[in-house]
Design a protein around this motif. Structure first.
Motif, PDB file in Angstrom:
ATOM      1  N   GLY A  41     -20.241  95.440  37.302  1.00  0.00           N
ATOM      2  CA  GLY A  41     -19.138  94.532  37.547  1.00  0.00           C
ATOM      3  C   GLY A  41     -17.992  94.759  36.588  1.00  0.00           C
ATOM      4  N   GLU A  42     -17.012  93.879  36.691  1.00  0.00           N
ATOM      5  CA  GLU A  42     -15.884  93.939  35.773  1.00  0.00           C
ATOM      6  C   GLU A  42     -16.137  93.010  34.599  1.00  0.00           C
ATOM      7  OE1 GLU A  42     -11.892  93.653  36.955  1.00  0.00           O
ATOM      8  OE2 GLU A  42     -12.133  95.049  38.612  1.00  0.00           O
ATOM      9  N   LEU A  43     -15.496  93.317  33.480  1.00  0.00           N
ATOM     10  CA  LEU A  43     -15.620  92.518  32.265  1.00  0.00           C
ATOM     11  C   LEU A  43     -14.216  92.211  31.779  1.00  0.00           C
ATOM     12  CD1 LEU A  43     -17.640  91.463  30.052  1.00  0.00           C
ATOM     13  CD2 LEU A  43     -17.231  93.623  28.866  1.00  0.00           C
ATOM     14  N   SER A  44     -13.914  90.919  31.649  1.00  0.00           N
ATOM     15  CA  SER A  44     -12.602  90.542  31.126  1.00  0.00           C
ATOM     16  C   SER A  44     -12.581  90.775  29.621  1.00  0.00           C
ATOM     17  CB  SER A  44     -12.303  89.076  31.436  1.00  0.00           C
ATOM     18  OG  SER A  44     -13.132  88.230  30.643  1.00  0.00           O
ATOM     19  N   LEU A  45     -11.391  90.875  29.064  1.00  0.00           N
ATOM     20  CA  LEU A  45     -11.288  91.040  27.618  1.00  0.00           C
ATOM     21  C   LEU A  45     -11.874  89.827  26.907  1.00  0.00           C
ATOM     22  CD1 LEU A  45     -10.453  92.739  25.225  1.00  0.00           C
ATOM     23  CD2 LEU A  45      -8.142  91.805  25.426  1.00  0.00           C
ATOM     24  N   ALA A  46     -11.652  88.640  27.469  1.00  0.00           N
ATOM     25  CA  ALA A  46     -12.205  87.420  26.863  1.00  0.00           C
ATOM     26  C   ALA A  46     -13.732  87.474  26.828  1.00  0.00           C
ATOM     27  CB  ALA A  46     -11.731  86.181  27.623  1.00  0.00           C
ATOM     28  N   ASP A  47     -14.348  87.923  27.917  1.00  0.00           N
ATOM     29  CA  ASP A  47     -15.805  88.037  27.948  1.00  0.00           C
ATOM     30  C   ASP A  47     -16.300  89.101  26.977  1.00  0.00           C
ATOM     31  OD1 ASP A  47     -16.022  86.027  29.832  1.00  0.00           O
ATOM     32  OD2 ASP A  47     -16.233  87.395  31.531  1.00  0.00           O
ATOM     33  N   ALA A  48     -15.549  90.195  26.868  1.00  0.00           N
ATOM     34  CA  ALA A  48     -15.915  91.242  25.910  1.00  0.00           C
ATOM     35  C   ALA A  48     -15.836  90.706  24.484  1.00  0.00           C
ATOM     36  CB  ALA A  48     -15.007  92.457  26.079  1.00  0.00           C
ATOM     37  N   GLU A  49     -14.814  89.901  24.199  1.00  0.00           N
ATOM     38  CA  GLU A  49     -14.673  89.312  22.863  1.00  0.00           C
ATOM     39  C   GLU A  49     -15.827  88.370  22.562  1.00  0.00           C
ATOM     40  OE1 GLU A  49     -10.737  87.677  23.189  1.00  0.00           O
ATOM     41  OE2 GLU A  49      -9.789  89.568  22.581  1.00  0.00           O
ATOM     42  N   VAL A  50     -16.238  87.578  23.558  1.00  0.00           N
ATOM     43  CA  VAL A  50     -17.381  86.675  23.375  1.00  0.00           C
ATOM     44  C   VAL A  50     -18.646  87.487  23.114  1.00  0.00           C
ATOM     45  CG1 VAL A  50     -18.881  85.001  24.538  1.00  0.00           C
ATOM     46  CG2 VAL A  50     -16.407  84.739  24.669  1.00  0.00           C
ATOM     47  N   ALA A  51     -18.841  88.560  23.866  1.00  0.00           N
ATOM     48  CA  ALA A  51     -20.022  89.401  23.657  1.00  0.00           C
ATOM     49  C   ALA A  51     -20.046  89.954  22.236  1.00  0.00           C
ATOM     50  CB  ALA A  51     -20.046  90.547  24.672  1.00  0.00           C
ATOM     51  N   VAL A  52     -18.894  90.410  21.756  1.00  0.00           N
ATOM     52  CA  VAL A  52     -18.820  90.946  20.396  1.00  0.00           C
ATOM     53  C   VAL A  52     -19.139  89.853  19.381  1.00  0.00           C
ATOM     54  CG1 VAL A  52     -17.275  91.922  18.654  1.00  0.00           C
ATOM     55  CG2 VAL A  52     -17.294  92.870  20.961  1.00  0.00           C
TER      56      VAL A  52
END
Length: 147
Positions: A41-52
């Protein structure tokens, strides 16, 4: 090629600038390329930041190799936990709004026997409100529940 070597190869692919760390932007870009190939799927920058934020072990805002391995292995056996977390989030959110407000938090805490003021609830929310909108979305709720 063993599992460790596969992880190293993937890590090096994600680490676009070769600095030995993966930023949220690098994570987002790589996941979206894989998604565009029909493999995810796609990953938003916000979701990537949360993952980090969730995985970063040394607090530098970047993923080292060990953090990356944790991220990759996170999905293994975590589906039930994610479903439970979503159900819990729905208990706290305003119906259909997709977020937890100070009022909805106060209401749920009251049901649990804990009386808090709206101001108390606002302070609790603000502590985990990563985007500063005054409410908690699901990603921010996950961060809160991981603490």
């Amino acid at each position: 090629m063993d599992k460790h070597q596969q992880y190293e190869r993937a890590f090096n692919h994600f680490d676009a600038n070769g600095d030995g760390k993966i930023s949220a932007l690098e994570l987002q870009q790589c996941v979206n390329v894989v998604g565009s190939l029909g493999r995810g799927g796609e990953l938003s920058l916000a979701d990537a930041e949360v993952a980090v934020v969730l995985i970063d072990s040394d607090g530098d805002g970047l993923l080292c190799f060990e953090d990356f391995v944790k991220l990759v292995e996170f999905g293994v056996g975590e589906e039930e936990k994610a479903d439970d977390l979503k159900k819990t989030f729905r208990l706290y959110e305003m119906e259909g709004s997709g977020c937890i407000t100070p009022n909805s938090l106060k209401r749920m805490l009251s049901r649990l026997g804990e009386i808090r003021t709206i101001e108390d609830c606002s302070v609790m929310i603000n502590h985990f409100d990563l985007n500063g909108d005054g409410v908690l979305n699901f990603d921010e709720f996950k961060v809160m529940m991981s603490c």
